[in-house]
Structures are given as C-alpha cells and as structure tokens.
Design a protein around this motif. Sequence first.
Motif, PDB file in Angstrom:
ATOM      1  N   VAL A  60       5.252   5.196 -17.455  1.00  0.00           N
ATOM      2  CA  VAL A  60       5.051   6.629 -17.664  1.00  0.00           C
ATOM      3  C   VAL A  60       3.987   6.936 -18.702  1.00  0.00           C
ATOM      4  CG1 VAL A  60       7.412   7.172 -16.966  1.00  0.00           C
ATOM      5  CG2 VAL A  60       6.905   6.784 -19.395  1.00  0.00           C
ATOM      6  N   LEU A  61       3.426   5.944 -19.327  1.00  0.00           N
ATOM      7  CA  LEU A  61       2.452   6.198 -20.375  1.00  0.00           C
ATOM      8  C   LEU A  61       1.029   6.219 -19.815  1.00  0.00           C
ATOM      9  CD1 LEU A  61       3.945   3.983 -23.207  1.00  0.00           C
ATOM     10  CD2 LEU A  61       4.234   6.437 -22.825  1.00  0.00           C
ATOM     11  N   PRO A  62       0.129   6.951 -20.466  1.00  0.00           N
ATOM     12  CA  PRO A  62      -1.252   7.025 -19.946  1.00  0.00           C
ATOM     13  C   PRO A  62      -1.931   5.662 -19.819  1.00  0.00           C
ATOM     14  CG  PRO A  62      -0.891   8.708 -21.603  1.00  0.00           C
ATOM     15  CD  PRO A  62       0.321   7.829 -21.630  1.00  0.00           C
ATOM     16  N   GLN A  63      -1.556   4.719 -20.690  1.00  0.00           N
ATOM     17  CA  GLN A  63      -2.206   3.409 -20.662  1.00  0.00           C
ATOM     18  C   GLN A  63      -1.605   2.469 -19.635  1.00  0.00           C
ATOM     19  OE1 GLN A  63      -0.555   4.778 -23.242  1.00  0.00           O
ATOM     20  NE2 GLN A  63       0.535   3.251 -24.482  1.00  0.00           N
ATOM     21  N   ASP A  64      -0.517   2.868 -18.995  1.00  0.00           N
ATOM     22  CA  ASP A  64       0.093   2.023 -17.967  1.00  0.00           C
ATOM     23  C   ASP A  64      -0.768   2.034 -16.711  1.00  0.00           C
ATOM     24  OD1 ASP A  64       3.393   3.057 -18.979  1.00  0.00           O
ATOM     25  OD2 ASP A  64       2.323   1.195 -19.446  1.00  0.00           O
ATOM     26  N   PRO A  65      -0.802   0.918 -15.983  1.00  0.00           N
ATOM     27  CA  PRO A  65      -1.661   0.857 -14.788  1.00  0.00           C
ATOM     28  C   PRO A  65      -1.119   1.693 -13.639  1.00  0.00           C
ATOM     29  CG  PRO A  65      -0.406  -1.168 -15.025  1.00  0.00           C
ATOM     30  CD  PRO A  65      -0.139  -0.362 -16.264  1.00  0.00           C
ATOM     31  N   TYR A  66      -2.029   2.419 -13.001  1.00  0.00           N
ATOM     32  CA  TYR A  66      -1.720   3.176 -11.800  1.00  0.00           C
ATOM     33  C   TYR A  66      -2.602   2.660 -10.670  1.00  0.00           C
ATOM     34  CZ  TYR A  66       1.620   6.366 -13.772  1.00  0.00           C
ATOM     35  OH  TYR A  66       2.772   6.876 -14.326  1.00  0.00           O
ATOM     36  N   TYR A  67      -1.971   2.337  -9.546  1.00  0.00           N
ATOM     37  CA  TYR A  67      -2.664   1.615  -8.498  1.00  0.00           C
ATOM     38  C   TYR A  67      -3.047   2.475  -7.293  1.00  0.00           C
ATOM     39  CZ  TYR A  67      -0.844  -2.371 -11.107  1.00  0.00           C
ATOM     40  OH  TYR A  67      -0.546  -3.272 -12.095  1.00  0.00           O
ATOM     41  N   TYR A  68      -2.295   3.521  -7.038  1.00  0.00           N
ATOM     42  CA  TYR A  68      -2.519   4.312  -5.839  1.00  0.00           C
ATOM     43  C   TYR A  68      -2.696   5.776  -6.235  1.00  0.00           C
ATOM     44  CZ  TYR A  68      -0.446   0.104  -3.875  1.00  0.00           C
ATOM     45  OH  TYR A  68      -0.180  -1.198  -3.561  1.00  0.00           O
ATOM     46  N   TRP A  69      -3.668   6.422  -5.595  1.00  0.00           N
ATOM     47  CA  TRP A  69      -4.024   7.801  -5.928  1.00  0.00           C
ATOM     48  C   TRP A  69      -4.124   8.645  -4.667  1.00  0.00           C
ATOM     49  CZ3 TRP A  69      -4.777   9.381 -10.985  1.00  0.00           C
ATOM     50  CH2 TRP A  69      -4.785   8.354 -11.933  1.00  0.00           C
ATOM     51  N   GLY A  70      -3.748   9.907  -4.803  1.00  0.00           N
ATOM     52  CA  GLY A  70      -3.938  10.854  -3.725  1.00  0.00           C
ATOM     53  C   GLY A  70      -5.349  11.414  -3.740  1.00  0.00           C
ATOM     54  N   GLN A  71      -5.607  12.320  -2.807  1.00  0.00           N
ATOM     55  CA  GLN A  71      -6.956  12.878  -2.663  1.00  0.00           C
ATOM     56  C   GLN A  71      -7.171  14.100  -3.540  1.00  0.00           C
ATOM     57  OE1 GLN A  71      -4.493  13.632  -0.702  1.00  0.00           O
ATOM     58  NE2 GLN A  71      -4.630  15.845  -0.457  1.00  0.00           N
ATOM     59  N   GLY A  72      -6.092  14.645  -4.089  1.00  0.00           N
ATOM     60  CA  GLY A  72      -6.205  15.765  -5.013  1.00  0.00           C
ATOM     61  C   GLY A  72      -5.964  17.107  -4.366  1.00  0.00           C
TER      62      GLY A  72
ATOM     63  N   GLN B 277       0.829  -1.195   0.000  1.00  0.00           N
ATOM     64  CA  GLN B 277       0.000   0.000   0.000  1.00  0.00           C
ATOM     65  C   GLN B 277       0.865   1.247   0.000  1.00  0.00           C
ATOM     66  OE1 GLN B 277      -3.135  -0.462  -0.299  1.00  0.00           O
ATOM     67  NE2 GLN B 277      -4.253   1.349   0.377  1.00  0.00           N
ATOM     68  N   VAL B 278       0.480   2.233  -0.809  1.00  0.00           N
ATOM     69  CA  VAL B 278       1.180   3.514  -0.864  1.00  0.00           C
ATOM     70  C   VAL B 278       0.166   4.606  -0.565  1.00  0.00           C
ATOM     71  CG1 VAL B 278       2.461   5.131  -2.302  1.00  0.00           C
ATOM     72  CG2 VAL B 278       2.847   2.668  -2.549  1.00  0.00           C
ATOM     73  N   GLN B 279       0.504   5.463   0.367  1.00  0.00           N
ATOM     74  CA  GLN B 279      -0.341   6.630   0.660  1.00  0.00           C
ATOM     75  C   GLN B 279       0.281   7.870   0.018  1.00  0.00           C
ATOM     76  OE1 GLN B 279       0.738   4.563   3.481  1.00  0.00           O
ATOM     77  NE2 GLN B 279      -1.050   3.335   2.928  1.00  0.00           N
ATOM     78  N   LEU B 280      -0.561   8.640  -0.651  1.00  0.00           N
ATOM     79  CA  LEU B 280      -0.092   9.817  -1.383  1.00  0.00           C
ATOM     80  C   LEU B 280      -0.856  11.048  -0.907  1.00  0.00           C
ATOM     81  CD1 LEU B 280      -0.088   8.207  -4.941  1.00  0.00           C
ATOM     82  CD2 LEU B 280       1.879   8.533  -3.447  1.00  0.00           C
ATOM     83  N   VAL B 281      -0.117  12.119  -0.627  1.00  0.00           N
ATOM     84  CA  VAL B 281      -0.742  13.363  -0.169  1.00  0.00           C
ATOM     85  C   VAL B 281      -0.204  14.513  -1.006  1.00  0.00           C
ATOM     86  CG1 VAL B 281      -1.118  14.929   1.748  1.00  0.00           C
ATOM     87  CG2 VAL B 281      -1.002  12.458   2.172  1.00  0.00           C
ATOM     88  N   GLU B 282      -1.099  15.157  -1.753  1.00  0.00           N
ATOM     89  CA  GLU B 282      -0.713  16.295  -2.581  1.00  0.00           C
ATOM     90  C   GLU B 282      -0.803  17.602  -1.792  1.00  0.00           C
ATOM     91  OE1 GLU B 282      -3.294  13.590  -5.347  1.00  0.00           O
ATOM     92  OE2 GLU B 282      -3.341  14.319  -3.267  1.00  0.00           O
ATOM     93  N   SER B 283      -0.005  18.566  -2.205  1.00  0.00           N
ATOM     94  CA  SER B 283      -0.061  19.906  -1.638  1.00  0.00           C
ATOM     95  C   SER B 283       0.444  20.894  -2.673  1.00  0.00           C
ATOM     96  CB  SER B 283       0.767  19.996  -0.356  1.00  0.00           C
ATOM     97  OG  SER B 283       2.128  19.706  -0.620  1.00  0.00           O
ATOM     98  N   GLY B 284       0.221  22.175  -2.407  1.00  0.00           N
ATOM     99  CA  GLY B 284       0.750  23.211  -3.275  1.00  0.00           C
ATOM    100  C   GLY B 284      -0.250  23.848  -4.209  1.00  0.00           C
TER     101      GLY B 284
END
Length: 121
Positions: free
Chosen positions: A102-114, A1-8
């Motif tokens: 790095v490509l748009p079609q590659d799978p991404y599994y973990y997302w931040g809250q935005g 599991q990866v937790q992601l937190v965006e800021s800025g």
Amino acid sequence: QVQLVESGGGLVQAGGSLRLSCAASGRTFSNYAMGWSRQAPGKEREFVAAISWSGASTYYADSVKGRFTISRDNAKNTVYLQMNSLKPEDTAVYYCAAGLGVLPQDPYYYWGQGTQVTVSS
C-alpha cells in the motif's frame, strides 16, 4: 497478467463528488494490493490511495486525506475510489494499479488506461 479498466470519471463542480471504479480480470484479484494514482498535465504522477489485498490496510496521500476513500470488493474484482469535496487541483487522469503493497514505494505491476476527472471552479 491482470487487466484493469477504470470508469466513473467525468466533469464535476468544485465541492462535488465522484466515484471511480476499477474492474480487474485475469490473475487472482485478491492476491494484489490495489492503488490509485493521478497525473495532471505537466505534473508528475502522484500516488493518492491504496488498499491491501484484505482491505485491512489503506494509504492516502496528504493531498486527499479526509476527502477520498478507497475500498474494494474481492467478490466483484473491483476497487473503488470515492472522491468527495473535490477541488480544481484534483483534475487529472486517474489510474488504478495492482501491486504488492500500500505504500508509494511498493512495486506496482499492472496499470489501467486511466479515466479523466475534471473539477471546475
């Protein structure tokens, strides 16, 4: 599991700059490619930039090429999106994500809250 937190995120005038950050915790950050996507109201999510685990490969959508720069610091478990020459059409919620390529079609599994970016004209 990866937790992601965006800021800025924030409010900026057209032509201005912002730098988004995404701090990761959990599983080994350097194992993953990292990407940024955005979604404006009433529009589909757009994949705008990505960087490989080593930083050697990057991807940019045509809409941001030459204005946005993605980078990462594996020692700090952080990925950045430097956004210059911002336009009102860049207004969106920006999400970072961890995935396999790095490509748009590659799978991404973990997302931040935005984080919200608003560019005024």
